[in-house]
Write a protein that holds these residues in place. Structure first.
Motif, PDB file in Angstrom:
ATOM      1  N   ALA A  56      -1.650   2.088   4.602  1.00 47.34           N
ATOM      2  CA  ALA A  56      -0.323   1.525   4.870  1.00 47.34           C
ATOM      3  C   ALA A  56       0.087   1.785   6.314  1.00 47.34           C
ATOM      4  N   VAL A  57      -0.124   3.007   6.766  1.00 48.27           N
ATOM      5  CA  VAL A  57       0.226   3.372   8.144  1.00 48.27           C
ATOM      6  C   VAL A  57      -0.597   2.539   9.129  1.00 48.27           C
ATOM      7  N   LEU A  67       0.832  -1.212   0.000  1.00 51.12           N
ATOM      8  CA  LEU A  67       0.000   0.000   0.000  1.00 51.12           C
ATOM      9  C   LEU A  67       0.861   1.255   0.000  1.00 51.12           C
ATOM     10  N   GLY A  68       1.981   1.214   0.719  1.00 45.93           N
ATOM     11  CA  GLY A  68       2.873   2.363   0.821  1.00 45.93           C
ATOM     12  C   GLY A  68       3.570   2.720  -0.473  1.00 45.93           C
ATOM     13  N   GLN A  69       3.540   1.822  -1.434  1.00 44.73           N
ATOM     14  CA  GLN A  69       4.144   2.120  -2.740  1.00 44.73           C
ATOM     15  C   GLN A  69       3.294   3.096  -3.544  1.00 44.73           C
ATOM     16  N   CYS A 118       5.945   8.095   5.327  1.00 42.74           N
ATOM     17  CA  CYS A 118       5.321   6.772   5.227  1.00 42.74           C
ATOM     18  C   CYS A 118       6.397   5.687   5.304  1.00 42.74           C
ATOM     19  N   GLU A 119       7.493   5.873   4.600  1.00 41.28           N
ATOM     20  CA  GLU A 119       8.583   4.901   4.637  1.00 41.28           C
ATOM     21  C   GLU A 119       9.152   4.790   6.049  1.00 41.28           C
ATOM     22  N   ALA A 120       9.235   5.892   6.771  1.00 42.89           N
ATOM     23  CA  ALA A 120       9.727   5.857   8.151  1.00 42.89           C
ATOM     24  C   ALA A 120       8.784   5.048   9.046  1.00 42.89           C
ATOM     25  N   VAL A 121       7.497   5.179   8.830  1.00 39.75           N
ATOM     26  CA  VAL A 121       6.515   4.399   9.587  1.00 39.75           C
ATOM     27  C   VAL A 121       6.688   2.914   9.290  1.00 39.75           C
TER      28      VAL A 121
END
Length: 134
Positions: free
Chosen positions: A28-29, A15-17, A108-111
């Motif tokens: 995603a989160v 989803l984060g993509q 988002c990537e950090a999460v």
């Protein structure tokens, strides 16, 4: 068909993509948080809820309680509690503050990374607990 915290994290990564789609980023989160929450729930024994404590706070509290004693993996447990608390705040914003702008692709990537760290820390605690039983 049962799923694992790792399955939830994989979905969160998929989803984060889709960083140009806010609904996907928010989802995603949320999935990343639940991956960490379920890993924590599986790692630490349950405890009695305090007052009006939510089930989520009780699970995070398991890691906190573990970190306060002379338990194997107490340092990792403290990190889990801290990281999961941060993820919970992000998940709440993702799920409830839908009328406000959310996070960037980098955030988002950090999460997602924080969730992966929680899963790894849970594995570390589980391994140390198993070694202490031997």
């Amino acid at each position: 068909m049962p799923i694992s915290p790792l399955d939830l994290l994989r979905l969160a990564r998929q989803l984060g993509q889709h960083t140009n789609d806010e609904a996907s980023v928010r989802s995603a989160v949320s999935r990343a948080y639940y991956a960490g929450l379920h890993a924590t729930e599986q790692t630490f024994p349950s405890r009695q809820r305090m007052g009006n404590e939510s089930s989520h706070a009780e699970i995070i509290g398991r890691a906190t309680v573990h970190s306060k004693g002379s338990n194997p993996g107490r340092s990792a447990a403290a990190q889990i509690a801290l990281k999961l608390g941060k993820l919970r705040r992000m998940r709440n914003a993702a799920d409830y503050d839908i009328d406000k702008a959310f996070i960037s692709a980098q955030e988002c990537e950090a999460v997602l990374q924080r969730s992966q760290e929680i899963l790894s820390l849970c594995e570390e605690v589980a391994q140390k607990l198993a070694e202490s039983q031997d």
